[in-house]
Design a protein around this motif. Sequence first.
Motif, PDB file in Angstrom:
ATOM      1  N   ALA A 222       0.834  -1.200   0.000  1.00  0.00           N
ATOM      2  CA  ALA A 222       0.000   0.000   0.000  1.00  0.00           C
ATOM      3  C   ALA A 222       0.869   1.251   0.000  1.00  0.00           C
ATOM      4  O   ALA A 222       0.565   2.242  -0.690  1.00  0.00           O
ATOM      5  N   GLU A 223       1.962   1.221   0.757  1.00  0.00           N
ATOM      6  CA  GLU A 223       2.883   2.365   0.756  1.00  0.00           C
ATOM      7  C   GLU A 223       3.521   2.551  -0.612  1.00  0.00           C
ATOM      8  O   GLU A 223       3.662   3.675  -1.102  1.00  0.00           O
ATOM      9  N   ARG A 224       3.890   1.452  -1.263  1.00  0.00           N
ATOM     10  CA  ARG A 224       4.533   1.537  -2.578  1.00  0.00           C
ATOM     11  C   ARG A 224       3.595   2.176  -3.599  1.00  0.00           C
ATOM     12  O   ARG A 224       4.010   3.027  -4.392  1.00  0.00           O
ATOM     13  N   TYR A 225       2.333   1.786  -3.578  1.00  0.00           N
ATOM     14  CA  TYR A 225       1.366   2.374  -4.503  1.00  0.00           C
ATOM     15  C   TYR A 225       1.173   3.859  -4.205  1.00  0.00           C
ATOM     16  O   TYR A 225       1.039   4.678  -5.112  1.00  0.00           O
ATOM     17  N   GLY A 226       1.142   4.202  -2.932  1.00  0.00           N
ATOM     18  CA  GLY A 226       1.000   5.601  -2.562  1.00  0.00           C
ATOM     19  C   GLY A 226       2.183   6.440  -3.036  1.00  0.00           C
ATOM     20  O   GLY A 226       2.012   7.575  -3.501  1.00  0.00           O
ATOM     21  N   LEU A 277      -7.131   9.049   1.412  1.00  0.00           N
ATOM     22  CA  LEU A 277      -8.294   8.698   2.216  1.00  0.00           C
ATOM     23  C   LEU A 277      -8.623   7.210   2.094  1.00  0.00           C
ATOM     24  O   LEU A 277      -9.439   6.681   2.845  1.00  0.00           O
ATOM     25  N   LEU A 278      -7.992   6.528   1.129  1.00  0.00           N
ATOM     26  CA  LEU A 278      -8.246   5.101   0.943  1.00  0.00           C
ATOM     27  C   LEU A 278      -7.649   4.299   2.104  1.00  0.00           C
ATOM     28  O   LEU A 278      -6.464   4.432   2.406  1.00  0.00           O
ATOM     29  N   PRO A 279      -8.427   3.423   2.748  1.00  0.00           N
ATOM     30  CA  PRO A 279      -7.905   2.596   3.841  1.00  0.00           C
ATOM     31  C   PRO A 279      -7.264   1.317   3.306  1.00  0.00           C
ATOM     32  O   PRO A 279      -7.594   0.203   3.723  1.00  0.00           O
ATOM     33  N   SER A 280      -6.336   1.471   2.378  1.00  0.00           N
ATOM     34  CA  SER A 280      -5.828   0.317   1.633  1.00  0.00           C
ATOM     35  C   SER A 280      -5.094  -0.690   2.499  1.00  0.00           C
ATOM     36  O   SER A 280      -5.371  -1.893   2.460  1.00  0.00           O
ATOM     37  N   ALA A 281      -4.126  -0.217   3.297  1.00  0.00           N
ATOM     38  CA  ALA A 281      -3.276  -1.144   4.043  1.00  0.00           C
ATOM     39  C   ALA A 281      -4.082  -2.005   5.014  1.00  0.00           C
ATOM     40  O   ALA A 281      -3.897  -3.231   5.071  1.00  0.00           O
ATOM     41  N   GLU A 282      -4.978  -1.379   5.767  1.00  0.00           N
ATOM     42  CA  GLU A 282      -5.751  -2.123   6.765  1.00  0.00           C
ATOM     43  C   GLU A 282      -6.613  -3.206   6.124  1.00  0.00           C
ATOM     44  O   GLU A 282      -6.682  -4.338   6.603  1.00  0.00           O
TER      45      GLU A 282
END
Length: 422
Positions: A222-226, A277-282
């Motif tokens: 998720a961090e990589r995509y961000g 605002l996307l809660p992707s990692a969780e």
Amino acid sequence: MSQEPDPAPALPTHHASAMRGRDPHEHHRVATPLELLFDLTFVIAFGVAGSQLAHLLAEGHYAAGLAGFGFAMFAVCWAWVNFSWFASAFDTDDWIYRLTTMLQMAGVLILSLGLPQMFESIDKGAHVDNGIMVLGYVVMRVAMIFQWLRAARHAPRCRPACLSYVTAISIAQIGWIALIFIDMPLFPTFVCVVLLTLIELLGPVVAERKNGGTPWHAHHIAERYGLLAIITLGEGVVGTVASISAIVAAQGWSLDAILICVAGTGLTFSMWWLYFLLPSAEILHHFRNRAFLWGYGHMLIFASIAATGAGLHVAAYYIEHKAHISAAAAVSTVAIPVGIYMLLIFAHYVYLLQRMEAFYLGLLAGAAGLLVLPVLAAAAGVSMTICLALLMLAPLVPVIGYEAKGHSYGDAALTRALGSQG
């Protein structure tokens, strides 16, 4: 009594090590300096693709520009996606891994060099000149095959999945190479590209769902995509600078230049705010099966961000009187990708949380109105700077709406989703 000093930490070494797979629950897993360096090559790729798209849109060659841009963005994003998911699962940071990554970086640069010829050939309508592009793609993909074979050797539990990746990449790669030597008209070439793309996309599905999968890390990915989203948003900054430069060159510093600065920066900033605002990692940590649609859908998000930057370039061309399209069309080159971006962010949010709220639909409707308004204003003769300033307000609607009230819906949906998983 004297106390022995703590031993100095050992200096890092990068000796060859077994690629057994990372822990998907590893604490404090973050992007590595090598991953950040790798991402920098994509600044070039996005910049070239956006510049070529802006040029063709400004000439009114919409079909050729969009076709070339779609082809380019898939090739670039797919190369990044493959590297990043592999790195999340198997990064050893030894010298072999580092040198192989360097080879992939060279492939990205070669691919970027081939983008102008590809766009030009599509614009002329004869055949697709993608030889240099495919050469760069081959360099990246051969290096990727080597990485997967290495992982298959060192991680027996992941071997079926790794070999599935090798098979899919190899079959698709043979097809891409064949396209260089087979001179076909545009439509048959398009059909072949679609088929090869499907092979590329199906490979990870088979590997992860049918053959055991790989130990990728949800928070890391998720961090990589961000981070790539931030890099792509840089195209909006470049487009803003181009527009400001066009105004300053024509009339010096003025209110118009200040408005463009505020509009371009505000637009880019609000798009950044909206993305995170996307809660992707969780969600991905608890629902790993949602990674495919999330990950593949991001290629469209990256493309819409890059296209927004290209649209700001078109606005600069219009201000410089170098565009051969109407003011409304020029504003539309920014408004349309911004609208697509907001719709994609909303779709990802709903998909991740599996919850639809009427409040969010109201925010989207308000944002859509502020996308249409500047286009109509441009058609009515309102200046380009005023139209872009109005357009900046569109993504602010969902941002402000979420921060004021929408976050409570999101908190409840996230709690519900994680509770149901438990």
